[in-house]
Design a protein around this motif. Structure first.
Motif, short mmCIF file in Angstrom:
data_model
loop_
_atom_site.label_atom_id
_atom_site.label_comp_id
_atom_site.label_asym_id
_atom_site.label_seq_id
_atom_site.Cartn_x
_atom_site.Cartn_y
_atom_site.Cartn_z
N PRO A 1 0.79 -1.23 0.00
CA PRO A 1 0.00 0.00 0.00
C PRO A 1 0.83 1.28 0.00
O PRO A 1 0.57 2.21 -0.77
N GLY A 2 1.84 1.35 0.86
CA GLY A 2 2.65 2.56 0.92
C GLY A 2 3.40 2.82 -0.36
O GLY A 2 3.51 3.98 -0.82
N MET A 3 3.93 1.78 -0.97
CA MET A 3 4.68 1.95 -2.22
C MET A 3 3.76 2.38 -3.35
O MET A 3 4.11 3.28 -4.13
N LEU A 4 2.60 1.77 -3.45
CA LEU A 4 1.67 2.15 -4.51
C LEU A 4 1.16 3.57 -4.31
O LEU A 4 0.95 4.31 -5.27
N ARG A 5 0.98 3.97 -3.07
CA ARG A 5 0.53 5.34 -2.78
C ARG A 5 1.57 6.37 -3.18
O ARG A 5 1.26 7.39 -3.80
N ASP A 6 2.82 6.10 -2.81
CA ASP A 6 3.87 7.10 -3.02
C ASP A 6 4.48 7.06 -4.41
O ASP A 6 5.13 8.01 -4.84
N GLY A 7 4.27 5.94 -5.14
CA GLY A 7 4.97 5.76 -6.39
C GLY A 7 4.22 6.15 -7.64
O GLY A 7 4.74 5.98 -8.74
N SER A 8 3.00 6.68 -7.50
CA SER A 8 2.23 7.03 -8.68
C SER A 8 1.42 8.29 -8.43
O SER A 8 1.42 8.86 -7.32
N LEU A 9 0.72 8.74 -9.48
CA LEU A 9 -0.09 9.96 -9.43
C LEU A 9 -1.32 9.77 -10.30
O LEU A 9 -1.32 8.92 -11.21
N PRO A 10 -2.38 10.57 -10.08
CA PRO A 10 -3.47 10.59 -11.06
C PRO A 10 -2.90 10.95 -12.43
O PRO A 10 -2.05 11.82 -12.58
N GLY A 11 -3.36 10.23 -13.45
CA GLY A 11 -2.83 10.45 -14.78
C GLY A 11 -1.73 9.47 -15.16
O GLY A 11 -1.33 9.40 -16.32
N LEU A 12 -1.25 8.74 -14.17
CA LEU A 12 -0.28 7.67 -14.40
C LEU A 12 -0.94 6.35 -14.04
O LEU A 12 -1.52 6.23 -12.95
N HIS A 13 -0.84 5.37 -14.91
CA HIS A 13 -1.50 4.10 -14.66
C HIS A 13 -0.58 3.21 -13.85
O HIS A 13 0.52 2.85 -14.29
N ALA A 14 -1.00 2.84 -12.65
CA ALA A 14 -0.17 2.05 -11.74
C ALA A 14 -0.20 0.57 -12.12
O ALA A 14 -1.27 0.00 -12.38
N THR A 15 0.98 -0.04 -12.12
CA THR A 15 1.11 -1.48 -12.33
C THR A 15 1.94 -2.07 -11.21
O THR A 15 2.53 -1.34 -10.40
N GLY A 16 2.01 -3.41 -11.16
CA GLY A 16 2.70 -4.07 -10.06
C GLY A 16 3.91 -4.87 -10.51
O GLY A 16 4.05 -5.23 -11.68
N SER A 17 4.78 -5.16 -9.53
CA SER A 17 5.93 -6.03 -9.76
C SER A 17 5.91 -7.12 -8.70
O SER A 17 5.99 -6.84 -7.51
N PHE A 18 5.80 -8.38 -9.14
CA PHE A 18 5.74 -9.51 -8.21
C PHE A 18 5.88 -10.80 -9.02
O PHE A 18 5.81 -10.78 -10.25
N GLY A 19 6.06 -11.90 -8.31
CA GLY A 19 6.21 -13.18 -9.00
C GLY A 19 5.42 -14.32 -8.38
O GLY A 19 5.54 -15.45 -8.84
N SER A 20 4.62 -14.02 -7.36
CA SER A 20 3.86 -15.07 -6.69
C SER A 20 2.65 -14.44 -6.01
O SER A 20 2.48 -13.21 -6.03
N HIS A 21 1.82 -15.30 -5.40
CA HIS A 21 0.62 -14.84 -4.68
C HIS A 21 -0.20 -13.88 -5.55
O HIS A 21 -0.56 -12.78 -5.14
N VAL A 22 -0.49 -14.34 -6.75
CA VAL A 22 -1.08 -13.48 -7.78
C VAL A 22 -2.40 -12.85 -7.32
O VAL A 22 -2.61 -11.64 -7.46
N GLY A 23 -3.30 -13.64 -6.77
CA GLY A 23 -4.60 -13.11 -6.36
C GLY A 23 -4.47 -11.99 -5.35
O GLY A 23 -5.12 -10.94 -5.47
N GLU A 24 -3.65 -12.21 -4.35
CA GLU A 24 -3.46 -11.21 -3.30
C GLU A 24 -2.82 -9.94 -3.86
O GLU A 24 -3.23 -8.83 -3.53
N ARG A 25 -1.80 -10.12 -4.73
CA ARG A 25 -1.10 -8.96 -5.29
C ARG A 25 -2.03 -8.13 -6.18
O ARG A 25 -2.04 -6.90 -6.13
N LEU A 26 -2.83 -8.79 -6.99
CA LEU A 26 -3.73 -8.06 -7.87
C LEU A 26 -4.81 -7.34 -7.07
O LEU A 26 -5.23 -6.22 -7.43
N ALA A 27 -5.27 -7.95 -5.99
CA ALA A 27 -6.28 -7.30 -5.15
C ALA A 27 -5.73 -6.01 -4.55
O ALA A 27 -6.42 -4.98 -4.50
#
Length: 588
Positions: free
Chosen positions: A193-219
């Protein structure tokens, strides 16, 4: 012309829902003559997109000297992606991490103590803006709406793990739009949550970086990116290696299962990596989370295409998964084949590192760092003359900190070494009149607050507590060293069981045709290897990596020349080429 936009639920290609099936392929880690081969094999995997970082320090190692030719020809790389009928994603940073030297930032930039890196500091932003303008001059005419392959451009890189300066991200976004980039802009962060909050802005489409626990990460990602498509823009299908560790692998079945879960959820994906390649030359980075760990020369990453570009078990497992969700070409890449295997003797030359020493700077009270001299990496040779009273019967040599490895000589005789990895800062030395320290920078930290740290001998040199002054310094021109060894006469093959470094050795071998090779470094100590003047990279008995990859374009039919700079000691004076890679024992 085609259009690419972000809709309420999907990426839209010409107004129709589109799933990105991408693979990361760094042009700067692959010989340019192999780019087309790797791109094609990615398409045959079932991918429709190629993603690449842009390494600022590869393009501008010296301030104001921009290079976008040869292995830095990003435009040609993107054109090859287009020629294969694929799209492209460009991630110009300016910070890229990527286990790459200094996280992609030039040393001339990070050496400026007055700059606040990765912030809205006006001086830093001015440098970044100039860099991005050059990159976007290449990218702009290659956007999809102008007939090119580029569909997405990323702003910064995992910024939420580093800072929270929203003004900085705004300035990068403004610079990107002002430069004529019209495709959608993205960010990437780990789904915290903290990384996604601080790492993007409105107007920028946020994506994720991970390799496991897909359901949890996408949620978690959906909680922060409420609309539009979900995308894992770094699906970690392997991992990197560091000297002194193990070779990291991931189960093909496990990785395929996670990829299947990701695609079943309707998400887009970028495989990190589809082909890792090689940290050739002096380009490897390092991590430091309490201990300094330089990255190996191989960036195989246990990717679907291995370091030589051959399909692996993971390639076929991923292809089967992708075929459940998208068309996959009928054509398949050729299976891996063994490369030529042979052994030739290595013979020493009389060339020394001093023969390739280029004096830098004036006499100094303390040995200057690489950064003070504007030198990104390589070797520095520091020398000082001692009064007899300074070291009448030997003593203890102490350095504030060695970054990263130093060999110590007194009156021309090697007396020991100091390793940052081992935490060594002192050793006993005998009496003498001249002391020399040959210092290697082993890779700049690419992640976290240590980016831009000074390299070399830090905080001076002391003998029995007294400062040693009057230092002269030279950089070792590695390319010149290789040329000198290539041209120097050699003795007949020798029977010695070992050689002590530093020593330049040479071998010649014949090939019927140019070919990839795997150079075995077993029995060698620590140093660098060149084939026909091409710097393959570093080797080290510390492991795990045992073979250095020789790309086919670096070889030729007929006679080829191998040059080795052995810095430590070599117990097997021979050059053996193996039929396949040996990257070390696997992590269980």
């Amino acid at each position: 012309m085609s259009t690419f936009t972000i809709g309420e639920t999907d990426f839209l290609l010409d107004g129709h829902p589109h799933r990105i099936l991408s693979g990361a392929l760094h042009y700067f880690r692959v010989h340019p003559d192999d780019w087309a081969d790797r791109i094609r094999k990615a398409r045959l995997l079932g991918l429709n997109t190629i993603e690449t970082y842009v390494a600022w320090n590869a393009h501008e190692p010296v301030r104001g000297e921009w290079n976008a030719t040869g292995g830095n020809d990003l435009g040609r790389f993107l054109d090859l992606v287009a020629a294969e009928g694929m799209h492209a994603i460009v991630r110009p940073g300016p910070y890229i991490c990527a286990e790459w030297h200094n996280g992609g930032l030039p040393v001339w930039l990070t050496a400026d103590d007055e700059l606040c890196l990765r912030t809205s500091d006006p001086r830093y932003v001015a440098e970044v803006t100039a860099y991005l303008r050059r990159v976007y001059d290449i990218v702009r005419p290659r956007q999809l709406d102008q007939g090119g392959p580029v569909i997405l451009v990323q702003i910064e890189n995992e910024y939420g793990a580093y800072g929270s300066d929203s003004r900085y991200l705004e300035l990068l976004m403004d610079s990107t739009r002002d430069a004529g980039i019209t495709v959608p802009l993205t960010t990437v962060d780990q789904p915290e949550p903290g990384m996604l909050r601080d790492g993007s802005l409105p107007g920028l489409h946020a994506t994720g970086s991970f390799g496991s626990h897909v359901g949890e990460r996408l949620a978690t990602l959906r909680e922060h990116q409420r609309t539009g498509p979900l995308m894992c823009s770094e699906f970690w299908d392997g991992w990197f290696d560091w000297w002194g560790g193990l070779h990291h692998t991931t189960s093909a079945a496990d990785s395929a299962r996670e990829l299947d879960a990701l695609l079943a959820a309707g998400a887009s994906v970028n495989l990190y990596m589809v082909h890792g390649g090689t940290n050739a030359g002096l380009t490897n980075g390092a991590n430091h989370k309490g201990r300094y760990l330089p990255i190996t020369t191989s960036y195989d990453y246990d990717a679907p295409l291995d370091e030589a570009g051959d399909p692996t078990e993971k390639y076929w497992a991923f292809r089967d998964v992708i075929a459940r969700y998208a068309p996959v070409p009928d054509e398949v890449p050729a299976p891996a084949t063994e490369r030529p295997a042979f052994t030739v003797p290595l013979t020493p030359t009389a060339v020394t590192v001093s023969d390739a020493a280029v004096p830098v700077g004036a006499v100094t009270d303390e040995p200057p760092t690489f950064d003070e001299l504007g030198i990104p990496s390589g070797l520095l040779l520091h020398s000082a003359v001692l009064r007899r009273a300074d070291l009448p019967g030997g003593g203890t040599l102490a350095v504030g900190e060695v970054r990263d490895h130093a060999w110590v000589s007194v009156d021309g005789m090697r007396v020991g070494e100091l390793s940052r990895i081992r935490g060594e800062r002192a050793l006993a030395v005998p009496a003498g009149e001249r002391i020399e320290l040959l210092v290697e920078e082993q890779g700049r930290v690419n992640y976290g607050p240590r980016i831009g740290e000074r390299k070399g001998l830090v905080d001076g040199v002391r003998l029995d507590g007294a400062a040693v002054t009057g230092w002269t310094t030279a950089r070792i021109d590695l390319a010149a060293f290789a040329d000198l060894v290539s041209a120097a006469p050699t003795a007949d093959p020798v029977r010695e069981a070992s050689f002590s470094g530093p020593v330049g050795l040479r071998a010649e071998f014949a090939l019927d045709a140019a070919s990839d090779l795997f150079l075995d470094t077993d029995g060698w100590g620590k140093g660098f290897a060149f084939v026909n003047g091409f710097l393959l990279g570093r080797y080290w008995s510390n492991g795990p990596q045992r073979t250095l990859f020789v790309p086919r374009p670096a070889t030729r039919p007929g006679t080829n020349t191998l040059v080795v700079l052995e810095l430590s000691s070599m117990t097997a004076p021979r050059a053996r080429f193996l039929p396949c890679a040996h990257l070390g024992p696997h992590e269980e």
